[in-house]
Each structure stands twice: as structure tokens, then as C-alpha cells.
Design a protein around this motif. Structure first.
Motif, PDB file in Angstrom:
ATOM      1  N   SER B  24      38.041  26.054  71.565  1.00 49.45           N
ATOM      2  CA  SER B  24      39.098  25.291  72.215  1.00 49.45           C
ATOM      3  C   SER B  24      40.444  26.033  72.113  1.00 49.45           C
ATOM      4  O   SER B  24      41.193  26.129  73.090  1.00 49.45           O
ATOM      5  N   GLN B  25      40.703  26.573  70.937  1.00 46.98           N
ATOM      6  CA  GLN B  25      41.933  27.349  70.740  1.00 46.98           C
ATOM      7  C   GLN B  25      41.951  28.594  71.625  1.00 46.98           C
ATOM      8  O   GLN B  25      42.971  28.939  72.210  1.00 46.98           O
ATOM      9  N   GLN B  27      40.451  28.975  74.492  1.00 40.87           N
ATOM     10  CA  GLN B  27      40.697  28.567  75.869  1.00 40.87           C
ATOM     11  C   GLN B  27      42.189  28.339  76.099  1.00 40.87           C
ATOM     12  O   GLN B  27      42.742  28.798  77.104  1.00 40.87           O
ATOM     13  N   GLN B  28      42.822  27.669  75.140  1.00 36.48           N
ATOM     14  CA  GLN B  28      44.266  27.441  75.247  1.00 36.48           C
ATOM     15  C   GLN B  28      45.043  28.747  75.298  1.00 36.48           C
ATOM     16  O   GLN B  28      46.096  28.837  75.930  1.00 36.48           O
ATOM     17  N   ASN B  29      44.532  29.775  74.615  1.00 30.58           N
ATOM     18  CA  ASN B  29      45.194  31.084  74.623  1.00 30.58           C
ATOM     19  C   ASN B  29      44.829  31.915  75.842  1.00 30.58           C
ATOM     20  O   ASN B  29      45.167  33.102  75.914  1.00 30.58           O
TER      21      ASN B  29
END
Lengths: 212, 212
Positions: B24-25, B27-29
Motif C-alpha cells: 500500500s505504501q 502504491q502511494q509512492n
DNA sequence: TAGATTGTTAATCGATTAACAATC
DNA sequence: TAGATTGTTAATCGATTAACAATC
């Protein structure tokens, strides 16, 4: 009595609190003696495992007789909480979770002494949590220099946790009880971390429910 | 793609939320693609384990290429949270811990729908927790008959937990997220229980600190 | 002594890691 | 085609369980 302890495995350590709870209940019920098979039945495991576990610490029983409840509780208590000396502890984050967790530290367990609570919110500074004063997070350095806490409990969001945990390691914190979603295990291998991500625990319940 | 899933082991299931957090992290990056060895480095494990884990569910990658972050997040999310349908959930105990935990259910996770909170304290009845109404515990039977919750979160003392959990099983609850010190695992083998004893987690940290 | 039950060694089981063939 | 990286089978490692000798 054999090896007093030559590196006990994590699965064994994680079972100690459960033994402690069950044996503690037995003592309250006036039970004096217990066998490995009785303990196994209660714990949901095998008598073999119970004996193996206790023998990691030298063995607490008497052959032919069993285990004395008082002795057992005392010995396991000593392993978990030490010799009466309490670990000086600070709590970072006085939100809902911090307030709930402080209760555990101050009343529901032994072995810890909560010295202070820290938060970023100015409104909370000066208030207290069960009699423990709330400081501003900026006072972390001066407080730790003066009081040398060994354990920090992290009840703050991921973003904060990364920065704060670095500062805390520099300030001499040796153990973390981490509720934030930031995972501390990798950056600080020489510090003991107990990750207690509530979210993770809840998610795996969901999976198991859908697939059992 | 091989076996869609023929009983996945608990260690694998317990790792899913951690994969989910890291991916998830990413993807955010803005990361698009990831290999098993990159994931392994982040998670603190081996590339072998990552591939074995994903292959419990049929494998999410492309040979020679790696894993697509969006696909991976979607698939693991589906495993953890299902197909959008949320698990109807109730919370028992509106003390400090209950108030903290309700936050997780309502805002920090997916897959759950908190319907109601129950407590013994008459003063709390009629109030609400983040908009969720607090009922008296005596209304448990009528409420469950009407709304058919599937999950119960227990934030109450040991004594209460034993009695209440029995009632809840009779009322059709299939999953427990249990914070009480009463251990549910043995009496109800056909119900999924995630024990999250904060005290146990804290005690094993103490042991590890003293013996590392 | 006989029965019970531990401490401890040996066997089994399961989870993790390594190796490699398949394939993009 | 050559390089990269997965899916999958095989080897290793560690934890659990079984067996049994020691001893109360």
C-alpha cells in the motif's frame, strides 16, 4: 535441573504469559499441585510441550510428583517481571489508544513503571493520565536525559512513529511496545521491539472468517 | 497458476496484513512493479518466502517480470477484506479500550461495519461512540436477532467475557476479536477467535528485554 | 515396591530456505 | 537470444510430539 537457559525460542517466550494467567487462576482457586497433562488440557496443548517449555528454564517440577502451583507462579513471574525492579517506561501519544494502554501499564500488569506521557497537542500538556503527567513532545530529550527510561510505548500515527523512534533509540530506549502502523523491526535490530498492530490482528481475523 | 487455496497455514495468513501495509505504501509512492527480493528486503524475510506465500493463493506475478503493485494490492486486499461486503460487527465494552478499538473499526480498517456498542453501565446507554449508539447489554439478544452481527469485539474484563461470549455464540456470532484476559480458544473450537491480550504482549516484551 | 510424573533424548511434523526449470 | 524473475519442487531447519529412563 539442567541448562538454566541457552537462548530460549520466541514461541516458548510467547507462551509464558498464558501459563502465568492460567497458573495464577489456579492459585486463586486454592489449587496446590498441577501436572503437565492438566496444564496441557487447560492451555490446549500437549504435556510434552509443557515439560519442554519449563525445561528451557531448568525445570520447575519434581519427578513423580508434578509442579507446585506457588513455585511455578513465582518462577514464571520472575521470568516475566524480574526481581521486583520495574522497567522505567514512557508513553508517547495520549490519544484514545494511549489512554487505553496507559491503564495496562499502571494497573493491569507488573514489571513496568510509567514515568511520563508525551504528546504533540499543547492542550493536553499539564493534564495527567491516571496521575501520570503529560509533557510536550519537545521535552523528550531533557526528560530522558534526566530520568533514563528504558521502554517506550508508541501510540501514535505511522508518520510520527518513524521520527520519534529514531530519537528514542538515540536517547537510550532499549525496548519498544509499538502500536503504530510503522514497522520498527528492521531499522533497529539491536533493540527489542514488540509490534502490536491492532489493524494487522483485525485483518487476519477477517481472512480467517471468510475462509474457514 | 496452480492451487487457488487448499488450506493456507496460519503463519502465512498472519503475514498478509504486513504485505498489505508495505505494498500500500509503495502504491502511494507511485511504484508500479516490485520483485520478490525487493519485497523480502522490506519485510525482513527471504524472496523464497514471499513467492511461497503468494503461491498459496495461486501466484500474483508474471515470470520474468515480477509483481504489479496494483494487482498485488488488489488481490491481497480482496483476501483480507472480501469483495466489498463488510462484516456486521458489534463491540462489547465501552471503557477506555473499547473507545480506542472502535476507532480502528470505524476509520482505520476496511471490511467491518460497526453496528452497535454494548455496555453494562446505564450512564453510557444512549450516548454514542463516533456516531455508533451505545446499548445496554440486556438488549444483546433482541439486537442480534434483528441485525444478525457476525463478529463481536470483546473489550471487557475476564469475568464478563466468559459469560457474554457464550451468549454471543448462541446468538450466531462466528468471529471474536478478544481483548479480555479470558481465553476463548478452547471452549469454542468451531468459531474463529483472534486473541489480542495486550497484557500478554507486554509481558513477553519484558522477558525479552531482561534476557537479550 | 508399584504408580505417577518429571526431565530428556529421539522421532515427527511443518515451516522456511534453497535450487532450478519455466517463461516473459 | 540472454537476462531476469517467477512458480514449484527439493533440502534444511526448527518446533512439536512421542518415548522412555530417572526418580519421587
Amino acid at each position: 535441573m539442567n541448562h538454566s537457559q541457552g537462548k530460549v525460542s520466541l514461541p516458548v517466550i510467547k507462551r509464558l504469559p498464558k501459563y502465568y494467567r492460567y497458573i495464577s487462576q489456579m492459585q486463586q482457586n486454592g489449587v496446590v499441585k498441577v501436572s503437565s497433562s492438566e496444564l496441557a488440557r487447560m492451555m490446549g496443548t500437549t504435556a510434552s510441550q509443557v515439560r519442554q517449555d519449563f525445561n528451557c528454564f531448568g525445570g520447575f517440577g519434581q519427578q513423580g510428583i508434578g509442579y507446585n502451583v506457588d513455585v511455578l507462579l513465582h518462577e514464571i513471574g520472575r521470568l516475566l517481571f524480574g526481581e521486583g525492579e520495574k522497567l522505567p517506561t514512557i508513553l508517547v501519544g495520549a490519544g484514545r489508544l494511549g489512554r487505553a494502554v496507559s491503564r495496562f501499564l499502571t494497573t493491569d500488569t507488573n514489571g513496568y513503571h510509567l514515568l511520563a506521557v508525551f504528546d504533540v497537542q499543547q492542550e493536553l500538556v499539564g493534564q495527567d493520565l491516571d496521575g501520570i503527567p503529560i509533557h510536550h513532545i519537545d521535552e523528550l530529550e531533557s526528560f530522558c536525559a534526566a530520568h533514563k527510561p528504558q521502554v517506550a510505548v508508541l501510540c501514535l500515527p505511522r508518520e510520527g512513529a518513524k521520527e520519534i523512534s529514531g530519537r528514542l533509540v538515540d536517547l537510550g530506549i532499549r525496548g519498544f511496545w509499538n502500536f503504530s502502523h510503522y514497522d520498527l523491526s528492521i531499522p533497529y535490530p539491536n533493540v527489542t521491539v514488540e509490534n502490536a498492530h491492532l489493524g494487522d490482528s483485525l485483518m487476519s481475523l477477517g481472512y480467517r472468517l471468510r475462509n474457514d
